[in-house]
Design an enzyme around this catalytic site. Structure first.
Site, PDB file in Angstrom:
ATOM      1  N   HIS A  32       0.822  -1.185  -0.074  1.00 35.20           N
ATOM      2  CA  HIS A  32       0.048   0.173   0.218  1.00 35.20           C
ATOM      3  C   HIS A  32       0.928   1.121  -0.039  1.00 35.20           C
ATOM      4  O   HIS A  32       0.768   2.356  -0.415  1.00 35.20           O
ATOM      5  CB  HIS A  32      -0.779  -0.271   1.616  1.00 35.20           C
ATOM      6  N   HIS A  53      -6.638   3.605  -0.791  1.00 36.42           N
ATOM      7  CA  HIS A  53      -5.797   3.096   0.686  1.00 36.42           C
ATOM      8  C   HIS A  53      -6.189   4.512   1.312  1.00 36.42           C
ATOM      9  O   HIS A  53      -5.716   4.978   2.718  1.00 36.42           O
ATOM     10  CB  HIS A  53      -4.927   2.338   0.796  1.00 36.42           C
ATOM     11  N   HIS A  54      -5.618   6.422   0.568  1.00 37.37           N
ATOM     12  CA  HIS A  54      -6.382   6.817   2.152  1.00 37.37           C
ATOM     13  C   HIS A  54      -7.306   7.874   1.297  1.00 37.37           C
ATOM     14  O   HIS A  54      -7.597   9.352   2.144  1.00 37.37           O
ATOM     15  CB  HIS A  54      -4.868   7.665   1.682  1.00 37.37           C
ATOM     16  N   HIS A 105       1.687   9.492  -2.213  1.00 36.31           N
ATOM     17  CA  HIS A 105       1.898   8.202  -1.816  1.00 36.31           C
ATOM     18  C   HIS A 105       1.355   7.080  -2.820  1.00 36.31           C
ATOM     19  O   HIS A 105       1.499   6.432  -3.447  1.00 36.31           O
ATOM     20  CB  HIS A 105       3.067   7.663  -0.832  1.00 36.31           C
ATOM     21  N   ASP A 163      -4.262   0.613   8.496  1.00 34.56           N
ATOM     22  CA  ASP A 163      -3.063   1.171   8.472  1.00 34.56           C
ATOM     23  C   ASP A 163      -3.105   1.979   9.519  1.00 34.56           C
ATOM     24  O   ASP A 163      -1.788   1.905  10.460  1.00 34.56           O
ATOM     25  CB  ASP A 163      -3.596   1.415   7.445  1.00 34.56           C
ATOM     26  N   LYS A 200       5.580   5.782  -1.726  1.00 35.52           N
ATOM     27  CA  LYS A 200       6.566   5.765  -0.759  1.00 35.52           C
ATOM     28  C   LYS A 200       8.412   5.929  -1.066  1.00 35.52           C
ATOM     29  O   LYS A 200       9.239   6.890  -1.083  1.00 35.52           O
ATOM     30  CB  LYS A 200       6.743   5.911   0.909  1.00 35.52           C
TER      31      LYS A 200
HETATM   32 FE   LIG Z   1      -0.383   5.198   3.251  1.00 36.69          FE
HETATM   33 FE   LIG Z   2       0.568   2.493   5.696  1.00 35.12          FE
END
Ligand SMILES: [Fe+2]
Ligand SMILES: [Fe+2]
Length: 375
Positions: free
Chosen positions: A225, A278-279, A254, A309, A229
């Site tokens: 995920h 995922h955010h 990211h 997370d 980064k």
């Molecule tokens: Fe993340």
């Molecule tokens: Fe994360």
């Protein structure tokens, strides 16, 4: 072609002689017997294709004789030679299926010859049908045999393929894990983060009763995920203080970078959207990114991963704070259930916590995704 042979059975020798005379010029071998007993004895030694028997004979009637021929030599075509007076018995014999044709006395020479030819044809036809049936039966056996062999081969191959697939799967997981570890290693504080998010998320998926494929997808998406980064400067990632607005915007890139990295990898296709989203926030508010999707628009694995997370991050030490207690985590999940988090996933977390305590979020648990989804 086989020599045509006919056997005449009659107790009147004159009739036998007349029949022999009639067929002298025909390509037919003529056998004669003056009684059923003599005929049956003859049949032990030679097998004519056709038998023509008189009906009225002293020891045994023609019908009885032909019936015993049928029992012992079923292939021989049987005909009866009879006077008009015996018609009832003869017709009965025909109806019982015991004889092929009836020839009446006195006979017409040409008709008799034609009937004999038909009888030989009938014999050959029956023999041919028998032969074809035999061939068909043998071919069926052969086919069954071949099928069995084929099945064995397919089973063998499938086994080999399964083995290869297993090897590929293991290599594939190792590659992904190495990639995830490389991301987490950028910052001492996040070591093991991706692996743990993957494990927690899989456990949540399991508690939600999701099907195997989806849990597998959640696991891999969990591992990867934060792969984006890699594209964020180390200075931002490892910064011990809170990020300023500019740095925060940078780190928010990211998920998109991650999706771009994974997009060209064919076997990771299905997890690309899971990583990208995922955010997102469940209520679709502006704090979610990159696309401000809401509710069901957000892939289910992403909704599971965001909870895992958050839990993982809160229960780990950070440069600016110590790990938070489970009560704080639970309060946070309650507070943001329905806004940031999908309430169904929050519920699954609370149920797991109730069932297993904090064990399922312990830091050093062993986890095998395939043992988990197969078990
Ligand atoms: Fe993340
Ligand atoms: Fe994360």
């Amino acid at each position: 072609m086989q020599q045509h042979t006919v056997l005449f059975v009659d107790d009147e020798v004159n009739i036998l002689k007349a029949l022999q005379r009639l067929l002298r010029s025909e390509p037919i071998e003529v056998l004669t017997a003056s009684s059923p007993a003599e005929a049956l004895e003859l049949l032990e030694r030679c097998e004519p294709q056709v038998i023509v028997s008189d009906q009225r004979m002293p020891e045994m009637s023609g019908a009885d004789f032909l019936s015993s021929v049928r029992d012992r030599h079923a292939d021989i075509v049987r005909m009866m030679l009879t006077g008009y007076t015996d018609m009832t018995i003869a017709v009965e014999a025909i109806n019982k299926g015991e004889i092929f044709r009836l020839i009446t006395k006195p006979w017409n020479d040409e008709e008799l010859k034609a009937t004999l030819r038909q009888a030989f044809d009938h014999y050959e036809l029956k023999a041919e049908i028998k032969r074809l049936n035999q061939v068909t039966r043998e071919q069926n056996f052969k086919l069954q045999d071949m099928n069995k062999n084929l099945e064995l081969k397919v089973r063998e191959r499938t086994k080999q393929l399964d083995g290869k697939n297993q090897e590929l799967r293991t290599a594939y997981i190792q590659t992904i894990r190495a990639l995830a570890e490389a991301i987490d290693a950028k910052d001492a504080y996040t070591r093991g983060h991706s692996e743990r998010v993957a494990v927690y998320a899989s456990r949540l998926g399991g508690r939600m009763g999701l099907r195997k494929e989806l849990i597998e997808r959640i696991y891999f998406a969990g591992l990867l995920h934060d792969v984006g980064k890699i594209g964020i400067p180390d200075a931002i990632i490892t910064k011990p203080d809170r990020l300023d607005a500019e740095e925060y915007r940078e780190i928010q890139k990211h998920p998109e970078i991650g999706a771009k990295i994974l997009e060209p990898v064919e076997f990771l296709h299905s997890i690309v959207p899971c990583v990208r989203h995922h955010h997102e926030w469940y209520d679709g508010c502006s704090r979610g990114y990159p696309d401000r999707l809401a509710g069901d628009q957000i892939p289910l694995p992403s909704r599971v991963i965001v909870v895992a997370d958050t839990v993982e991050a809160m229960t780990s030490d950070r440069p600016y704070r110590k790990a938070l207690s489970i009560d704080v985590v639970v309060a946070e999940l309650h507070k943001f259930s329905g806004t940031q988090f999908d309430p169904i996933v929050v519920d699954a977390f609370l149920q797991l916590l109730e069932d297993e305590g904090e064990a399922f979020i312990s830091k050093d648990q062993k986890f095998d995704i395939y043992a988990f989804i197969e078990g």
